[in-house]
Design an enzyme around this catalytic site. Structure first.
Site, PDB file in Angstrom:
ATOM      1  N   LYS A   9       0.768  -1.052   0.094  1.00 49.69           N
ATOM      2  CA  LYS A   9       0.171   0.104  -0.096  1.00 49.69           C
ATOM      3  C   LYS A   9       0.821   1.165  -0.004  1.00 49.69           C
ATOM      4  O   LYS A   9       1.979   1.053   0.321  1.00 49.69           O
ATOM      5  CB  LYS A   9      -0.827  -0.159   1.337  1.00 49.69           C
ATOM      6  CG  LYS A   9      -1.988  -1.094   1.155  1.00 49.69           C
ATOM      7  CD  LYS A   9      -2.797  -1.256   2.318  1.00 49.69           C
ATOM      8  CE  LYS A   9      -3.825  -2.127   2.393  1.00 49.69           C
ATOM      9  NZ  LYS A   9      -4.896  -2.134   3.783  1.00 49.69           N
ATOM     10  N   TYR A  49     -12.690  -3.133  -3.192  1.00 49.81           N
ATOM     11  CA  TYR A  49     -13.158  -3.012  -1.765  1.00 49.81           C
ATOM     12  C   TYR A  49     -14.699  -2.863  -1.634  1.00 49.81           C
ATOM     13  O   TYR A  49     -15.034  -2.321  -0.743  1.00 49.81           O
ATOM     14  CB  TYR A  49     -12.398  -1.804  -1.100  1.00 49.81           C
ATOM     15  CG  TYR A  49     -11.045  -1.968  -0.658  1.00 49.81           C
ATOM     16  CD1 TYR A  49     -10.696  -3.031   0.300  1.00 49.81           C
ATOM     17  CD2 TYR A  49     -10.118  -0.953  -1.001  1.00 49.81           C
ATOM     18  CE1 TYR A  49      -9.461  -3.422   0.799  1.00 49.81           C
ATOM     19  CE2 TYR A  49      -8.937  -1.248  -0.354  1.00 49.81           C
ATOM     20  CZ  TYR A  49      -8.201  -2.280   0.581  1.00 49.81           C
ATOM     21  OH  TYR A  49      -7.097  -2.403   1.010  1.00 49.81           O
ATOM     22  N   PHE A  57     -15.619   3.865   7.003  1.00 45.49           N
ATOM     23  CA  PHE A  57     -14.042   4.085   6.515  1.00 45.49           C
ATOM     24  C   PHE A  57     -14.053   4.060   5.170  1.00 45.49           C
ATOM     25  O   PHE A  57     -12.733   4.122   4.539  1.00 45.49           O
ATOM     26  CB  PHE A  57     -13.000   3.359   7.234  1.00 45.49           C
ATOM     27  CG  PHE A  57     -13.443   1.834   7.236  1.00 45.49           C
ATOM     28  CD1 PHE A  57     -12.842   1.107   6.199  1.00 45.49           C
ATOM     29  CD2 PHE A  57     -13.896   0.921   8.161  1.00 45.49           C
ATOM     30  CE1 PHE A  57     -12.961  -0.281   6.021  1.00 45.49           C
ATOM     31  CE2 PHE A  57     -14.165  -0.281   8.181  1.00 45.49           C
ATOM     32  CZ  PHE A  57     -13.685  -0.750   6.951  1.00 45.49           C
ATOM     33  N   ASN A 112      -1.824   0.130   7.360  1.00 48.83           N
ATOM     34  CA  ASN A 112      -1.512  -0.815   7.423  1.00 48.83           C
ATOM     35  C   ASN A 112      -0.667  -1.567   6.631  1.00 48.83           C
ATOM     36  O   ASN A 112      -0.642  -2.891   6.614  1.00 48.83           O
ATOM     37  CB  ASN A 112      -2.683  -1.736   8.015  1.00 48.83           C
ATOM     38  CG  ASN A 112      -3.747  -2.157   7.084  1.00 48.83           C
ATOM     39  OD1 ASN A 112      -3.676  -1.833   6.098  1.00 48.83           O
ATOM     40  ND2 ASN A 112      -4.770  -2.915   7.496  1.00 48.83           N
ATOM     41  N   HIS A 115      -2.095  -5.398   1.588  1.00 51.61           N
ATOM     42  CA  HIS A 115      -3.321  -6.101   1.627  1.00 51.61           C
ATOM     43  C   HIS A 115      -2.970  -7.651   1.124  1.00 51.61           C
ATOM     44  O   HIS A 115      -2.008  -7.777   0.119  1.00 51.61           O
ATOM     45  CB  HIS A 115      -4.109  -5.377   0.319  1.00 51.61           C
ATOM     46  CG  HIS A 115      -5.324  -6.242  -0.135  1.00 51.61           C
ATOM     47  ND1 HIS A 115      -6.422  -6.241   0.405  1.00 51.61           N
ATOM     48  CD2 HIS A 115      -5.372  -7.290  -1.017  1.00 51.61           C
ATOM     49  CE1 HIS A 115      -7.404  -7.148  -0.017  1.00 51.61           C
ATOM     50  NE2 HIS A 115      -6.595  -7.683  -0.952  1.00 51.61           N
ATOM     51  N   GLU A 126      -9.462 -11.251  -7.341  1.00 53.13           N
ATOM     52  CA  GLU A 126      -8.366 -10.035  -7.037  1.00 53.13           C
ATOM     53  C   GLU A 126      -7.600  -9.988  -7.917  1.00 53.13           C
ATOM     54  O   GLU A 126      -7.079  -8.854  -8.623  1.00 53.13           O
ATOM     55  CB  GLU A 126      -8.262 -10.007  -5.595  1.00 53.13           C
ATOM     56  CG  GLU A 126      -9.372  -9.386  -4.849  1.00 53.13           C
ATOM     57  CD  GLU A 126      -8.944  -9.357  -3.180  1.00 53.13           C
ATOM     58  OE1 GLU A 126      -7.905  -9.561  -2.983  1.00 53.13           O
ATOM     59  OE2 GLU A 126      -9.968  -9.167  -2.460  1.00 53.13           O
TER      60      GLU A 126
END
Ligand code: IDP
Ligand code: MG
Length: 150
Positions: A9, A49, A57, A112, A115, A126
């Site tokens: 990320k 997502y 969020f 974080n 992914h 994905e």
């Protein structure tokens, strides 16, 4: 054999952690079958997502994942999904085990680092969202004469 999509990320890219993160998956024995640097469009982020669309969020998550380039990596291996998620660590970095990527480098859930797909089925979906079939190299460890480098 399973496939999982890994995203390094924006926070991890900006902190120069891509190499460290790749190293951990490679050392685990997961095979890189695709890899590219890209800035994710809002359309792709919202599809990736989609399961979180109703969460409070969601907007911040899409803003974050589209804010700067990410490294997308397709990995293949037996139990690749759960193995990769153990290497990544719990979603909340503050609760992630030391030795995991999030446990070693993260503190906040909104930053974080990585992914990883959450099921074999989602791993296939994905990986296909991020890579054309021609960009993937499955079974790469066999050379032209059938020798295997494991
Ligand atoms: P995962 O990345 O460990 O699979 P998910 O529950 O699928 O976690 O959530 C997707 C991503 O959404 C997380 O990695 C994190 O970036 C973000 N996220 C999840 N929960 C929260 C939250 O409560 N606040 C802010 N961001 C969150
Ligand atoms: Mg998830």
């Amino acid at each position: 054999m399973e496939r999982t999509l890994i995203l390094v990320k924006p926070d991890a890219m900006q902190r120069g952690l891509a190499g460290e993160i790749i190293k951990r998956f490679e050392q685990r024995g997961l095979k890189i079958i695709g890899m590219k640097l890209l800035q994710i469009s809002r359309e792709l982020a919202e599809r990736h997502y989609a399961v979180h669309r109703e969460r409070p969020f969601f907007g911040a998550l899409v803003d974050y994942i589209t804010s700067a380039p990410v490294l997308a990596i397709a990995l293949e291996g037996s139990d690749a999904v759960s193995a990769a998620r153990m290497t990544i660590g719990a979603t909340k970095p503050a609760e992630a085990a030391p030795g995991s990527i999030r446990g070693d480098y993260g503190l906040e859930i909104g930053r974080n680092l990585v992914h990883g797909s959450d099921s074999g089925e989602n791993g296939e979906i994905e990986v296909a969202n991020f890579f054309a079939a021609s960009e993937l190299r499955s079974g790469w460890s066999r050379d032209v004469d059938g020798w295997v480098f494991e």
